[in-house]
Design a protein around this motif. Structure first.
Motif, PDB file in Angstrom:
ATOM      1  N   UNK A   1       0.839  -1.203   0.000  1.00  0.00           N
ATOM      2  CA  UNK A   1       0.000   0.000   0.000  1.00  0.00           C
ATOM      3  C   UNK A   1       0.870   1.248   0.000  1.00  0.00           C
ATOM      4  N   UNK A   2       1.912   1.241   0.825  1.00  0.00           N
ATOM      5  CA  UNK A   2       2.835   2.380   0.876  1.00  0.00           C
ATOM      6  C   UNK A   2       3.456   2.619  -0.498  1.00  0.00           C
ATOM      7  N   UNK A   3       3.918   1.554  -1.109  1.00  0.00           N
ATOM      8  CA  UNK A   3       4.570   1.680  -2.412  1.00  0.00           C
ATOM      9  C   UNK A   3       3.618   2.221  -3.471  1.00  0.00           C
ATOM     10  N   UNK A   4       2.359   1.752  -3.422  1.00  0.00           N
ATOM     11  CA  UNK A   4       1.377   2.193  -4.420  1.00  0.00           C
ATOM     12  C   UNK A   4       1.108   3.691  -4.290  1.00  0.00           C
ATOM     13  N   UNK A   5       0.985   4.182  -3.058  1.00  0.00           N
ATOM     14  CA  UNK A   5       0.713   5.612  -2.845  1.00  0.00           C
ATOM     15  C   UNK A   5       1.932   6.441  -3.220  1.00  0.00           C
ATOM     16  N   UNK A   6       3.101   6.044  -2.713  1.00  0.00           N
ATOM     17  CA  UNK A   6       4.325   6.808  -2.987  1.00  0.00           C
ATOM     18  C   UNK A   6       4.618   6.878  -4.479  1.00  0.00           C
ATOM     19  N   UNK A   7       4.347   5.789  -5.181  1.00  0.00           N
ATOM     20  CA  UNK A   7       4.605   5.760  -6.619  1.00  0.00           C
ATOM     21  C   UNK A   7       3.771   6.821  -7.332  1.00  0.00           C
ATOM     22  N   UNK A   8       2.510   6.941  -6.949  1.00  0.00           N
ATOM     23  CA  UNK A   8       1.652   7.929  -7.600  1.00  0.00           C
ATOM     24  C   UNK A   8       2.051   9.352  -7.230  1.00  0.00           C
ATOM     25  N   UNK A   9       2.368   9.588  -5.960  1.00  0.00           N
ATOM     26  CA  UNK A   9       2.725  10.938  -5.517  1.00  0.00           C
ATOM     27  C   UNK A   9       4.040  11.392  -6.140  1.00  0.00           C
ATOM     28  N   UNK A  10       5.013  10.479  -6.190  1.00  0.00           N
ATOM     29  CA  UNK A  10       6.353  10.863  -6.615  1.00  0.00           C
ATOM     30  C   UNK A  10       6.568  10.800  -8.127  1.00  0.00           C
ATOM     31  N   UNK A  11       5.805   9.956  -8.809  1.00  0.00           N
ATOM     32  CA  UNK A  11       6.136   9.674 -10.199  1.00  0.00           C
ATOM     33  C   UNK A  11       5.061  10.053 -11.222  1.00  0.00           C
ATOM     34  N   UNK A  12       3.804  10.150 -10.794  1.00  0.00           N
ATOM     35  CA  UNK A  12       2.758  10.494 -11.763  1.00  0.00           C
ATOM     36  C   UNK A  12       2.772  11.995 -12.020  1.00  0.00           C
ATOM     37  N   UNK A  13       3.093  12.368 -13.251  1.00  0.00           N
ATOM     38  CA  UNK A  13       3.243  13.781 -13.604  1.00  0.00           C
ATOM     39  C   UNK A  13       2.013  14.284 -14.343  1.00  0.00           C
ATOM     40  N   UNK A  14       1.602  15.500 -13.998  1.00  0.00           N
ATOM     41  CA  UNK A  14       0.463  16.139 -14.657  1.00  0.00           C
ATOM     42  C   UNK A  14       1.013  17.087 -15.724  1.00  0.00           C
TER      43      UNK A  14
ATOM     44  N   UNK B   1       4.747  16.592 -10.697  1.00  0.00           N
ATOM     45  CA  UNK B   1       4.187  15.589  -9.795  1.00  0.00           C
ATOM     46  C   UNK B   1       3.611  16.288  -8.565  1.00  0.00           C
ATOM     47  N   UNK B   2       2.808  15.554  -7.817  1.00  0.00           N
ATOM     48  CA  UNK B   2       2.281  16.121  -6.572  1.00  0.00           C
ATOM     49  C   UNK B   2       3.415  16.462  -5.616  1.00  0.00           C
ATOM     50  N   UNK B   3       4.450  15.660  -5.619  1.00  0.00           N
ATOM     51  CA  UNK B   3       5.578  15.946  -4.737  1.00  0.00           C
ATOM     52  C   UNK B   3       6.193  17.281  -5.082  1.00  0.00           C
ATOM     53  N   UNK B   4       6.318  17.576  -6.372  1.00  0.00           N
ATOM     54  CA  UNK B   4       6.884  18.851  -6.804  1.00  0.00           C
ATOM     55  C   UNK B   4       5.963  20.015  -6.466  1.00  0.00           C
ATOM     56  N   UNK B   5       4.676  19.738  -6.322  1.00  0.00           N
ATOM     57  CA  UNK B   5       3.713  20.784  -5.953  1.00  0.00           C
ATOM     58  C   UNK B   5       3.624  20.986  -4.449  1.00  0.00           C
ATOM     59  N   UNK B   6       4.508  20.319  -3.703  1.00  0.00           N
ATOM     60  CA  UNK B   6       4.560  20.540  -2.259  1.00  0.00           C
ATOM     61  C   UNK B   6       3.843  19.508  -1.418  1.00  0.00           C
TER      62      UNK B   6
ATOM     63  N   UNK C   1      -5.761  17.110 -10.819  1.00  0.00           N
ATOM     64  CA  UNK C   1      -5.489  15.977 -11.702  1.00  0.00           C
ATOM     65  C   UNK C   1      -4.571  14.963 -11.023  1.00  0.00           C
ATOM     66  N   UNK C   2      -3.576  15.456 -10.316  1.00  0.00           N
ATOM     67  CA  UNK C   2      -2.664  14.545  -9.623  1.00  0.00           C
ATOM     68  C   UNK C   2      -3.342  13.778  -8.507  1.00  0.00           C
ATOM     69  N   UNK C   3      -4.215  14.455  -7.781  1.00  0.00           N
ATOM     70  CA  UNK C   3      -4.932  13.794  -6.687  1.00  0.00           C
ATOM     71  C   UNK C   3      -5.850  12.709  -7.232  1.00  0.00           C
ATOM     72  N   UNK C   4      -6.501  12.975  -8.371  1.00  0.00           N
ATOM     73  CA  UNK C   4      -7.368  11.955  -8.982  1.00  0.00           C
ATOM     74  C   UNK C   4      -6.562  10.708  -9.335  1.00  0.00           C
ATOM     75  N   UNK C   5      -5.323  10.902  -9.815  1.00  0.00           N
ATOM     76  CA  UNK C   5      -4.473   9.755 -10.144  1.00  0.00           C
ATOM     77  C   UNK C   5      -4.085   8.993  -8.887  1.00  0.00           C
ATOM     78  N   UNK C   6      -3.749   9.720  -7.821  1.00  0.00           N
ATOM     79  CA  UNK C   6      -3.378   9.064  -6.562  1.00  0.00           C
ATOM     80  C   UNK C   6      -4.545   8.281  -6.003  1.00  0.00           C
ATOM     81  N   UNK C   7      -5.719   8.892  -5.972  1.00  0.00           N
ATOM     82  CA  UNK C   7      -6.868   8.244  -5.351  1.00  0.00           C
ATOM     83  C   UNK C   7      -7.400   7.076  -6.173  1.00  0.00           C
ATOM     84  N   UNK C   8      -7.020   7.009  -7.449  1.00  0.00           N
ATOM     85  CA  UNK C   8      -7.382   5.829  -8.259  1.00  0.00           C
ATOM     86  C   UNK C   8      -6.266   4.803  -8.252  1.00  0.00           C
ATOM     87  N   UNK C   9      -5.141   5.156  -7.590  1.00  0.00           N
ATOM     88  CA  UNK C   9      -3.952   4.299  -7.545  1.00  0.00           C
ATOM     89  C   UNK C   9      -3.480   3.940  -8.955  1.00  0.00           C
ATOM     90  N   UNK C  10      -3.556   4.922  -9.854  1.00  0.00           N
ATOM     91  CA  UNK C  10      -3.020   4.767 -11.195  1.00  0.00           C
ATOM     92  C   UNK C  10      -4.013   4.428 -12.267  1.00  0.00           C
TER      93      UNK C  10
END
Length: 547
Positions: A107-120, A132-137, A228-237
């Motif tokens: 679960x940790x890996x799935x969330x971190x992957x979306x926050x750190x790597x999914x780019x809008x 990425x969400x991480x870059x947005x703070x 957009x980034x939050x939608x990707x995180x909450x769908x887990x990709x």
């Protein structure tokens, strides 16, 4: 007796041996010489010593089958129980995504992957970039979320834990307000005005908090990108971000006025219900507003991952190292090993009027007992209150009270000052013109009399100009205008006070004794007594006026 005979109906000619035993005759066939005839081994385990064929007993196998099934089911149940002790239970989901059988780390890996790597992807005036969400703070505490998922449904009945139709959905809120547009502004050159966070600061009295309002900025709408980034995180990709066309708008900072006011409410609650430091169940200090201010920050992201030395209460994050430093420098240094008793002044009703000496306990903290008190204190603050105990000794201070009370006697024209029920001073006085100098009674139909009863000093002036007019019972009026009346102590809400007698020059206590009642209802005392009385008769002192 044995008898040989040949059955004429038989097709073979092999003789049979008939053996009579008692009333029974048994037939014993000789060994066939035909190669196709079965040979019976006389030592065969299926025959007895007389050559009789033994009848085999039927063996019951269904109990063994049932036992095997039970063992298999038991093993499967035990295995499933063991597995789900460390994995998400059936019926548990995260943001609507089934988590059944997922481990905490998965679960940790799935969330971190979306926050750190999914780019809008974003676009502005022909320029493109992605964030990425991480870059947005965003710093989402994936470990805390994973713990919530794995622990879901474990508080209910044990047998319901494993039922898929008993469902629980974990939905941590990821706030849009956290989005920091500065990275977008820097990449695409959209910044015009940088927003400024609202702040929560210690107030001027040092006993609470104030909010300094935020300042709006002007720049990229980071929240549209974050959405957009939050939608990707909450769908887990499962949901892929869409390209966002950047628009310039008034931008709020991460810490808005709303968030700052919520943080202030949290801190105010901790001030009114402070965390206590105790030795042997005796409170030796409390975490007050300055201690809170020294150890806290405001974090608009309630899902942000905390450092090992931090705790959170709403939007307020406490730092254990800063709390330890404050304790060492501002709390421990004020603890004194020698006791000093507290001294207070009270009135005749037992109400505390004045603190003469604050006093303090005699406190000795055992060596090393408070070296780790910072983490303990911030943990209590995160829980909204409580206490932290350290080893040591306490010599509790005692409270000494001094009771002050005033009696005004209209019949003997005296003011009496009492301390602890002992008369310490007697002063001559001049009362209202309507009071009898002999009996003290109001004899003028209620006009210009000093009222009787029980009062408290409720207003004081070192000097006051007095003026006014009264309509008397006979229709006439009485007026006065006196400047600089000294050492005024109001006891009645109708305007009667004990003060230095309102004369144009010095009048001693002895001279007042020779005067009549001259006031409009006040009690005048000598110039040589008034200042002492003013300082001694503190606000709230009880006054009894009698005849």
């Amino acid at each position: 007796m044995a008898d040989e005979s040949v059955d004429p109906n038989r097709s073979d000619t092999t003789p049979e041996l008939l053996w009579n035993v008692g009333d029974e005759t048994e037939v014993i066939r000789p060994v066939s010489e035909s190669p196709f005839t079965a040979v019976i081994d006389p030592m065969d385990d299926n025959m007895d010593a007389l050559g009789k064929v033994k009848v085999k007993k039927k063996r019951l196998i269904w109990p063994w089958i049932v036992l095997a099934v039970v063992l298999v089911l038991g093993a499967a149940t035990a295995g499933g129980w063991w597995f789900f002790e460390s994995h998400a239970l059936p019926g548990v989901s995260l943001w609507g995504n089934s988590m059944v059988g997922k481990s905490r780390q998965q679960i940790i890996n799935a969330i971190d992957d979306q926050v750190n790597n999914t780019a809008v992807p974003v676009e502005y005036n022909g320029e493109t970039a992605s964030f990425t969400l991480k870059e947005l703070g965003y710093d989402i505490d994936s470990e805390e979320i994973a713990d919530q998922v794995v622990n879901a449904k474990r508080d209910g009945a044990w047998w319901k834990r494993y039922l898929p139709n008993e469902q629980e959905n974990i939905e941590p809120d990821i706030s849009l307000s956290v989005a920091d547009g500065s990275v977008i502004d820097e990449a695409l050159g959209t910044a015009e005005v940088t927003p400024v966070d609202a702040q929560v600061t210690l107030n001027a009295d040092g006993n609470g908090f104030d909010v300094v309002p935020m300042q709006l900025g002007k720049g990229a709408d980071a929240q549209a990108v974050a959405e957009q980034g939050i939608a990707a995180v909450e769908s887990l990709g499962d949901v892929q971000p869409q390209t966002v066309t950047i628009e310039l708008k008034d931008t709020e900072p991460a810490v808005t006025d709303t968030i700052a006011n919520e943080a202030k409410a949290t801190l105010d609650g901790l001030v009114s219900n402070p965390v206590e430091i105790k030795v042997n169940d005796h409170t030796i200090a409390t975490i007050d507003a300055p201690a809170l201010a020294a150890s806290m920050t405001i974090n608009a992201n309630e899902q942000a991952k905390l450092a090992d030395n931090e705790t959170r209460n709403g939007y307020v994050v406490f730092n254990a190292d800063k709390m330890q430093e404050y304790y060492n420098n501002s709390i421990k240094t004020n603890l004194q090993t020698g006791r000093e008793d507290r001294e207070v002044v009270v009135n005749n009703n037992g109400e505390e009027l004045e603190v003469v000496t604050e006093g303090h306990d005699g406190v000795t903290v055992a060596d090393g007992a408070d070296t780790n008190i910072g983490p303990q204190l911030v943990e209590a603050l995160a829980n909204g209150g409580g206490s932290v105990s350290v080893e040591g000794t306490v010599d509790p201070m005692q409270t000494k009270t001094t009771k002050r009370h005033v009696v005004v006697d209209l019949s003997d024209n005296k003011v009496y000052a009492y301390e602890n029920d002992q008369l310490i001073r007697t002063m001559s006085m001049s009362a209202g013109q309507g009071n009898s100098r002999t009996t003290g009674e109001c004899v003028s139909g209620g006009d210009l009399c000093t009222p009787t009863g029980d009062f408290t000093i409720w207003l004081k002036y070192e000097s006051q100009d007095m003026s006014g007019n009264l309509t008397l019972s006979d229709g006439s009026t009485s007026q006065w205008d006196v400047k600089g009346v000294g050492f005024v102590n109001y006891f009645s809400r109708s305007g009667c006070a004990i003060h230095r007698i309102a004369t144009s020059g010095y009048v001693s206590d002895a001279a007042v004794a020779a005067m009549g009642n001259t006031s409009h209802g006040c009690v005048g005392i000598g110039w040589d007594q008034a200042e002492w009385f003013y300082n001694w008769c503190v606000m709230g002192t009880t006054v009894h006026v009698q005849v």
